[in-house]
Design an enzyme around this catalytic site. Structure first.
Site, PDB file in Angstrom:
ATOM      1  N   LYS A 108     -10.047  -3.109  19.131  1.00 20.82           N
ATOM      2  CA  LYS A 108      -8.651  -3.552  19.255  1.00 20.82           C
ATOM      3  C   LYS A 108      -8.095  -3.344  20.660  1.00 20.82           C
ATOM      4  O   LYS A 108      -6.900  -3.521  20.874  1.00 20.82           O
ATOM      5  CB  LYS A 108      -7.791  -2.815  18.221  1.00 20.82           C
ATOM      6  CG  LYS A 108      -8.200  -3.118  16.772  1.00 20.82           C
ATOM      7  CD  LYS A 108      -7.287  -2.474  15.751  1.00 20.82           C
ATOM      8  CE  LYS A 108      -7.845  -2.677  14.346  1.00 20.82           C
ATOM      9  NZ  LYS A 108      -6.861  -3.188  13.408  1.00 20.82           N
ATOM     10  N   LYS A 154     -12.545   1.257  16.339  1.00 22.63           N
ATOM     11  CA  LYS A 154     -11.267   0.522  16.353  1.00 22.63           C
ATOM     12  C   LYS A 154     -10.670   0.506  17.750  1.00 22.63           C
ATOM     13  O   LYS A 154     -10.073  -0.487  18.173  1.00 22.63           O
ATOM     14  CB  LYS A 154     -10.284   1.137  15.350  1.00 22.63           C
ATOM     15  CG  LYS A 154     -10.586   0.672  13.925  1.00 22.63           C
ATOM     16  CD  LYS A 154      -9.643   1.199  12.883  1.00 22.63           C
ATOM     17  CE  LYS A 154     -10.177   0.756  11.514  1.00 22.63           C
ATOM     18  NZ  LYS A 154      -9.593   1.443  10.395  1.00 22.63           N
ATOM     19  N   PHE A 195      -3.380   3.405  15.096  1.00 19.04           N
ATOM     20  CA  PHE A 195      -3.765   4.428  14.135  1.00 19.04           C
ATOM     21  C   PHE A 195      -5.064   3.976  13.485  1.00 19.04           C
ATOM     22  O   PHE A 195      -5.397   2.786  13.493  1.00 19.04           O
ATOM     23  CB  PHE A 195      -2.677   4.603  13.068  1.00 19.04           C
ATOM     24  CG  PHE A 195      -1.607   5.591  13.460  1.00 19.04           C
ATOM     25  CD1 PHE A 195      -0.794   5.358  14.564  1.00 19.04           C
ATOM     26  CD2 PHE A 195      -1.427   6.757  12.742  1.00 19.04           C
ATOM     27  CE1 PHE A 195       0.179   6.273  14.932  1.00 19.04           C
ATOM     28  CE2 PHE A 195      -0.452   7.682  13.098  1.00 19.04           C
ATOM     29  CZ  PHE A 195       0.348   7.431  14.196  1.00 19.04           C
ATOM     30  N   ASN A 202       0.850  -1.195   0.000  1.00 19.72           N
ATOM     31  CA  ASN A 202       0.000   0.000   0.000  1.00 19.72           C
ATOM     32  C   ASN A 202       0.887   1.247   0.000  1.00 19.72           C
ATOM     33  O   ASN A 202       2.107   1.142  -0.030  1.00 19.72           O
ATOM     34  CB  ASN A 202      -0.980  -0.026   1.186  1.00 19.72           C
ATOM     35  CG  ASN A 202      -0.251  -0.042   2.506  1.00 19.72           C
ATOM     36  OD1 ASN A 202       0.540   0.835   2.790  1.00 19.72           O
ATOM     37  ND2 ASN A 202      -0.512  -1.071   3.320  1.00 19.72           N
ATOM     38  N   ASP A 238      -3.664  -6.056   5.036  1.00 21.34           N
ATOM     39  CA  ASP A 238      -4.700  -6.891   5.654  1.00 21.34           C
ATOM     40  C   ASP A 238      -4.806  -8.252   4.970  1.00 21.34           C
ATOM     41  O   ASP A 238      -5.310  -9.201   5.553  1.00 21.34           O
ATOM     42  CB  ASP A 238      -6.058  -6.186   5.568  1.00 21.34           C
ATOM     43  CG  ASP A 238      -6.095  -4.956   6.466  1.00 21.34           C
ATOM     44  OD1 ASP A 238      -5.574  -5.023   7.587  1.00 21.34           O
ATOM     45  OD2 ASP A 238      -6.628  -3.916   6.021  1.00 21.34           O
ATOM     46  N   LYS A 269       9.710 -16.677 -10.913  1.00 16.74           N
ATOM     47  CA  LYS A 269       8.988 -15.555 -11.521  1.00 16.74           C
ATOM     48  C   LYS A 269       7.929 -16.099 -12.474  1.00 16.74           C
ATOM     49  O   LYS A 269       8.261 -16.883 -13.374  1.00 16.74           O
ATOM     50  CB  LYS A 269       9.990 -14.677 -12.278  1.00 16.74           C
ATOM     51  CG  LYS A 269       9.361 -13.441 -12.865  1.00 16.74           C
ATOM     52  CD  LYS A 269      10.359 -12.665 -13.706  1.00 16.74           C
ATOM     53  CE  LYS A 269       9.652 -11.520 -14.392  1.00 16.74           C
ATOM     54  NZ  LYS A 269      10.294 -11.122 -15.626  1.00 16.74           N
TER      55      LYS A 269
END
Ligand code: CTP
Length: 415
Positions: A354, A350, A336, A224, A293, A303
């Protein structure tokens, strides 16, 4: 504690902003590494510090006071007797300086410091100076390991002088060994720490940073847009405030300078990050990373060639690290929340889901998005429901503010 300021219209916004407006004395003694003191001065003045250099007679064989005067716009000091004016300059300078750094420090000068000799401007100044004092030795490896030098270094440490461990490598004399002047970044950050109240001393802070990579063959991966800058700034801010820090970082996060009490662990995938955290001792965890995630359910060896049909990527869910790690009495855990809408409510959810003490909520994407930006616009959501919004600011200043909040949290009383 007040937040660090920025200088040069915000050009220097990282950890060195601590030095903005500070008054630093730099004692340069007579070794080949004296030329590096000019670069050190440049870095400090660019960070917004006022720097006054003091040179020994031998330093002037390698570099001139004029170099420092030109770089700093401040007087450079050499002799006790050169300026026929009323002020007793070494005493005046000792009152002016907030920190004194000796770089490079020769074996001879370290011996003078250890024994309290005061036969020139530099040594007289240091004897009169009672603030934070640092010394960065640079010399031949055998001179460094000589019992006399080792004793002098021990004496100075016992007296509270911060010594910057010399690096190992090729020395000016052609030999290879320990004795190179510590890196400029290391001297600079250590000087900055000497000026910073140590309100995190005694704390063990683990910070995760950056994106993780999830490979689907030996060459390609899913990732990401997180660069890890927020986490890296958090790690350095905690280190500056006296914490023992472990920075666990994904593949794109630049390695921080090698500093005592800052452990750097490079990881690749979310599972690696979880394993690294399980093996780390901390009392404060700040999960600034954006761990993937999902991971490819199957990883192909080698490859995958273009001529085969595009492979179908099936994803498997990665463990949620914050939910997997057990909570312990005495811990503080900060997460975060990267959201694209309904920031505060999602962040609150969250925090509960969490089991966190504090959530730092920020925008995941779009023009104000945190990923890849030098700035961040955050809201702090506390366990008691309080929400504090901070105006957008450079990520180091954000890191500072997060630590201010962390310092107010009470460690957990139950697992
Ligand atoms: N996090 C974690 N383990 C993961 C993913 C995220 O511990 N596998 C942590 C992040 O480091 C962050 C917090 O959980 O501190 C929230 O991350 P975020 O990406 O905002 O949320 P997710 O839990 O991934 O949920 P969603 O993507 O659905 O918003």
């Amino acid at each position: 504690m007040s937040a660090p300021s920025n200088n040069e219209a915000g050009a220097w916004t990282g950890p060195l902003s601590i030095l903005a407006g500070r008054r630093l004395a730099l004692v340069v003694t007579g070794g080949v590494a004296a030329y590096k003191a000019a670069e050190l001065t440049r870095v400090w003045t660019r960070a917004g510090a006022r720097v006054r250099a003091i040179l020994t007679e031998n330093a002037v064989r390698f570099i001139t006071p004029l170099t420092f005067e030109a770089l700093t716009g401040e007087p450079a000091y050499l002799s006790m007797w050169s300026r026929p004016q009323y002020n007793i300059e070494h005493i005046e300078l000792a009152a002016w300086a907030e920190a004194a750094t000796v770089a490079p420090a020769t074996a001879n000068f370290l011996a003078k410091m250890a024994h309290g000799l005061a036969d020139d401007f530099a040594s007289t100044f240091l004897l009169a100076f009672s603030g934070p004092t640092l010394a960065a030795p640079a010399m031949n490896n055998r001179m460094l390991s000589a019992p006399a030098t080792r004793n002098n270094l021990k004496t100075l440490t016992q007296r509270g002088v911060t010594l910057l461990k010399p690096d190992t490598g090729l020395l000016a004399c052609g030999e290879v060994g320990a004795g190179r002047l510590a890196e400029i970044d290391v001297i600079t950050l250590t000087t900055a720490r000497a000026l910073t109240p140590q309100d995190f001393a005694g704390r063990a802070v683990a910070v995760s940073a950056g994106s993780t990579w999830e490979s689907w063959d030996d060459i390609r991966f899913l990732a990401n847009r997180s660069t890890g800058r927020m986490g890296r700034e958090l790690a350095l801010a905690a280190w500056l405030r006296g914490a023992r820090v472990t920075l666990i970082a994904g593949p794109t996060v630049p390695e921080p300078p090698t500093l005592p009490n800052l452990i750097f662990i490079r990881v690749e995938s979310t599972c690696d990050l979880l394993a690294a955290l399980k093996g780390t001792d901390f009392d404060t965890l700040i999960m600034a990373a954006a761990p993937a995630d999902f991971r490819p359910a199957h990883r192909v060896t080698g490859k995958v060639k273009k001529k085969v049909n595009p492979p179908a990527l099936t994803l498997a869910t990665n463990p949620d690290i914050l939910k997997t790690l057990p909570r312990w009495v005495g811990e503080v855990v900060v997460g975060f929340a990267a959201e694209d809408d309904d920031l505060v409510n999602r962040a609150r959810a969250k925090l509960a889901d969490k089991n966190l003490d504090l959530v730092v909520a920020n925008q995941a994407g779009g023009p104000g998005g945190a990923f890849g930006s030098p700035n961040n616009h955050i809201r702090l959501i506390f366990r008691d429901g309080t929400v504090t919004e901070l105006s957008p600011r450079p990520k180091f200043a954000v890191a500072w503010a997060i630590l201010e909040a962390v310092a107010t949290l009470h460690p957990r009383t139950t697992n």
